[in-house]
Design a protein around this motif. Structure first.
Motif, PDB file in Angstrom:
ATOM      1  N   PHE A   1       0.205  20.203  -8.272  1.00 56.37           N
ATOM      2  CA  PHE A   1      -1.106  19.873  -8.834  1.00 56.37           C
ATOM      3  C   PHE A   1      -1.475  18.431  -8.529  1.00 56.37           C
ATOM      4  O   PHE A   1      -2.620  18.134  -8.139  1.00 56.37           O
ATOM      5  N   MET A   2      -0.529  17.511  -8.712  1.00 56.87           N
ATOM      6  CA  MET A   2      -0.820  16.096  -8.527  1.00 56.87           C
ATOM      7  C   MET A   2      -1.149  15.781  -7.072  1.00 56.87           C
ATOM      8  O   MET A   2      -2.034  14.967  -6.783  1.00 56.87           O
ATOM      9  N   TYR A   3      -0.459  16.417  -6.142  1.00 58.18           N
ATOM     10  CA  TYR A   3      -0.783  16.190  -4.740  1.00 58.18           C
ATOM     11  C   TYR A   3      -2.183  16.706  -4.413  1.00 58.18           C
ATOM     12  O   TYR A   3      -2.960  16.036  -3.721  1.00 58.18           O
TER      13      TYR A   3
ATOM     14  N   HIS B   1      -4.085  13.388  -3.016  1.00 57.07           N
ATOM     15  CA  HIS B   1      -4.939  13.737  -1.886  1.00 57.07           C
ATOM     16  C   HIS B   1      -6.416  13.791  -2.282  1.00 57.07           C
ATOM     17  O   HIS B   1      -7.235  14.391  -1.566  1.00 57.07           O
ATOM     18  N   HIS B   2      -6.760  13.147  -3.377  1.00 56.69           N
ATOM     19  CA  HIS B   2      -8.166  13.043  -3.776  1.00 56.69           C
ATOM     20  C   HIS B   2      -8.925  12.285  -2.685  1.00 56.69           C
ATOM     21  O   HIS B   2      -8.388  11.355  -2.080  1.00 56.69           O
TER      22      HIS B   2
ATOM     23  N   ALA C   1      -9.438   7.913   1.290  1.00 58.61           N
ATOM     24  CA  ALA C   1     -10.225   6.835   1.905  1.00 58.61           C
ATOM     25  C   ALA C   1      -9.508   5.500   1.768  1.00 58.61           C
ATOM     26  O   ALA C   1      -9.477   4.692   2.711  1.00 58.61           O
ATOM     27  N   ALA C   2      -8.911   5.271   0.594  1.00 57.20           N
ATOM     28  CA  ALA C   2      -8.159   4.032   0.394  1.00 57.20           C
ATOM     29  C   ALA C   2      -6.934   3.989   1.302  1.00 57.20           C
ATOM     30  O   ALA C   2      -6.602   2.938   1.878  1.00 57.20           O
ATOM     31  N   ALA C   3      -6.259   5.133   1.455  1.00 60.51           N
ATOM     32  CA  ALA C   3      -5.077   5.185   2.315  1.00 60.51           C
ATOM     33  C   ALA C   3      -5.446   4.907   3.769  1.00 60.51           C
ATOM     34  O   ALA C   3      -4.714   4.211   4.488  1.00 60.51           O
ATOM     35  N   GLU C   4      -6.583   5.421   4.202  1.00 60.63           N
ATOM     36  CA  GLU C   4      -7.020   5.171   5.577  1.00 60.63           C
ATOM     37  C   GLU C   4      -7.292   3.687   5.804  1.00 60.63           C
ATOM     38  O   GLU C   4      -6.897   3.112   6.825  1.00 60.63           O
ATOM     39  N   ALA C   5      -7.948   3.059   4.827  1.00 59.45           N
ATOM     40  CA  ALA C   5      -8.216   1.627   4.946  1.00 59.45           C
ATOM     41  C   ALA C   5      -6.919   0.830   4.942  1.00 59.45           C
ATOM     42  O   ALA C   5      -6.745  -0.115   5.718  1.00 59.45           O
ATOM     43  N   ALA C   6      -5.987   1.212   4.077  1.00 57.09           N
ATOM     44  CA  ALA C   6      -4.702   0.514   3.994  1.00 57.09           C
ATOM     45  C   ALA C   6      -3.910   0.666   5.290  1.00 57.09           C
ATOM     46  O   ALA C   6      -3.294  -0.293   5.780  1.00 57.09           O
ATOM     47  N   HIS C   7      -3.924   1.867   5.845  1.00 51.20           N
ATOM     48  CA  HIS C   7      -3.243   2.109   7.123  1.00 51.20           C
ATOM     49  C   HIS C   7      -3.807   1.175   8.192  1.00 51.20           C
ATOM     50  O   HIS C   7      -3.055   0.584   9.000  1.00 51.20           O
TER      51      HIS C   7
ATOM     52  N   PHE D   1       0.803  -1.230   0.000  1.00 49.48           N
ATOM     53  CA  PHE D   1       0.000   0.000   0.000  1.00 49.48           C
ATOM     54  C   PHE D   1       0.829   1.270   0.000  1.00 49.48           C
ATOM     55  O   PHE D   1       0.361   2.333   0.411  1.00 49.48           O
ATOM     56  N   GLY D   2       2.070   1.200  -0.457  1.00 49.32           N
ATOM     57  CA  GLY D   2       2.863   2.392  -0.668  1.00 49.32           C
ATOM     58  C   GLY D   2       3.056   3.228   0.577  1.00 49.32           C
ATOM     59  O   GLY D   2       3.381   2.724   1.657  1.00 49.32           O
ATOM     60  N   HIS D   3       2.830   4.541   0.440  1.00 48.84           N
ATOM     61  CA  HIS D   3       3.122   5.455   1.534  1.00 48.84           C
ATOM     62  C   HIS D   3       2.154   5.283   2.705  1.00 48.84           C
ATOM     63  O   HIS D   3       2.517   5.557   3.855  1.00 48.84           O
ATOM     64  N   ALA D   4       0.948   4.797   2.442  1.00 49.78           N
ATOM     65  CA  ALA D   4       0.022   4.532   3.548  1.00 49.78           C
ATOM     66  C   ALA D   4       0.555   3.405   4.419  1.00 49.78           C
ATOM     67  O   ALA D   4       0.510   3.482   5.657  1.00 49.78           O
TER      68      ALA D   4
END
Length: 388
Positions: free
Chosen positions: A304-306, A311-312, A317-323, A106-109
């Motif tokens: 722009f990408m961030y 940070h979309h 939401a996916a990062a929170e679940a992965a964490h 899950f990368g950075h998460a």
């Protein structure tokens, strides 16, 4: 292709490997850097990258990039730049292929979750874990731990983003074992690998963001370098539907950035007076650079990408679940190590901080889907965002 410039790294002048190898064990007519590249490609940790997050976590679409495809794209860009600058392509390729091996699921998460789990135990850093994986955790050889890579490859992986004044514990351990001169700039090949990584993800993340529907062309026109590139592409292919021009936009922008990097670096090398790899390390500054104009444009693209992709809300939401998956796994294994596979359970240290670090080593090696499966096994059901 062999290097053609005096400032390139040379395998015949390598500082060698930590563990001496008998010449009779060499398989095939390869030099030291070619063997490093091949060891990386054949490693288990490299294969696992095919199921580790690049931008989208555990993607259910076949066309999204993962860490493996990203690493291959970085290697292609890196070799192109290295060839133009007369550098050693094999060392550059090895660095590009291995630079993300230390990323957890899950990368950075996932990295943030392990950093929190190891608070008070030294924390977690994916770059340090790359060195730990390649020097300790991967064990395909009977006589030593790790892949026994050359000093130049380990040095480049340790500090491809520049000198490190305060290495975290994993990198410090690798450095103590085989000193990597962490306070100095690395080889030109390592500097190329760092910017090849930037060029690859700056552009390919745009492609994936559009494919996922989290970015739109209208949004992208807010970025001056993209808007300018889009106008050139439309002028070159008048009347072609926009969806057919996206690939051309990405390709042309990569080309612009690569050409700028080569020209700017050639000028910087010429004025620097460096003549040897030792001069490069003693220069006290980065010599592989974009022009000032491209550097500013690239920074604008990243901002722009961030704001619009990384940070979309869907990504957050996916990062929170992965964490939650990674944190839950760590807590479960710390509370009941018997749930770990036998080889990991039997090697579990009795004392901290190594006990927690060992558990983190196990989790960091997991792929996204393996982590999800193990969470469901040892913790319980989890509600994942749509498309996870």
């Amino acid at each position: 292709m062999r290097a053609t410039s005096s400032w390139a790294s040379t395998p015949d002048l390598s500082r060698g490997r930590l563990h001496e190898e008998q010449s009779g064990t060499v398989r095939g007519p390869r030099d030291a850097f070619q063997r490093d590249r091949d060891r990386i490609i054949h490693s288990i940790s490299f294969r696992r990258l095919r199921h580790k997050t690049q931008v989208f976590m555990a993607p259910d679409g076949d066309h999204f990039r993962v860490r493996l495809t990203h690493s291959l794209e970085v290697a292609q860009i890196g070799r192109t730049v290295a060839r133009a600058l007369g550098l050693n392509e094999d060392l550059t390729e090895a660095l590009c292929l291995a630079h993300d091996i230390g990323h957890p699921p899950f990368g950075h998460a996932g990295e943030d979750a392990l950093e929190a789990a190891l608070a008070g135990r030294g924390g977690f850093d994916h770059n340090g874990h790359t060195l730990r994986t390649l020097t300790e955790l991967d064990r395909p050889y009977p006589s030593w731990n790790g892949l026994n890579l050359t000093w130049e490859t380990l040095e480049g992986l340790a500090k491809h983003n520049g000198p490190i004044a305060a290495p975290e514990w994993a990198l410090a351990a690798a450095d103590a074992q085989f000193p990597l001169e962490l306070d100095r700039w690395p080889s030109l090949e390592a500097q190329v690998a760092a910017l090849a990584d930037d060029i690859a993800y700056d552009n390919h993340d745009i492609d994936d963001g559009l494919r996922a529907g989290l970015l739109s062309l209208d949004q992208l026109m807010q970025v001056p370098m993209i808007a300018e590139g889009w106008r050139r592409v439309e002028a070159k292919f008048p009347g072609v539907p926009a969806r057919r021009l996206i690939g051309e936009l990405i390709r042309s922008q990569i080309g612009e950035m690569v050409n700028d990097l080569i020209a700017s670096t050639q000028a910087r090398l010429a004025e620097s007076g460096v003549e040897t790899p030792a001069d490069v390390r003693a220069a006290g500054r980065c010599l592989v650079t974009f022009s000032e104009a491209m550097r500013e444009a690239e920074r604008g693209l990243k901002r722009f990408m961030y704001a619009n992709l990384y940070h979309h809300p869907n990504q957050m939401a996916a990062a929170e679940a992965a964490h939650g998956v990674v944190a839950g796994l760590f807590a479960a294994y710390a509370a009941d190590p018997a749930q770990m596979p036998a080889e990991w359970r039997e090697a579990l240290p009795a004392e901290e901080p190594w006990r927690g670090r060992h558990i983190a080593d196990f989790i960091a090696g997991m792929t996204d889907r393996y982590a999800i499966a193990r969470y469901q096994e040892v913790v319980g059901p989890i509600a994942l965002p749509e498309g996870f």
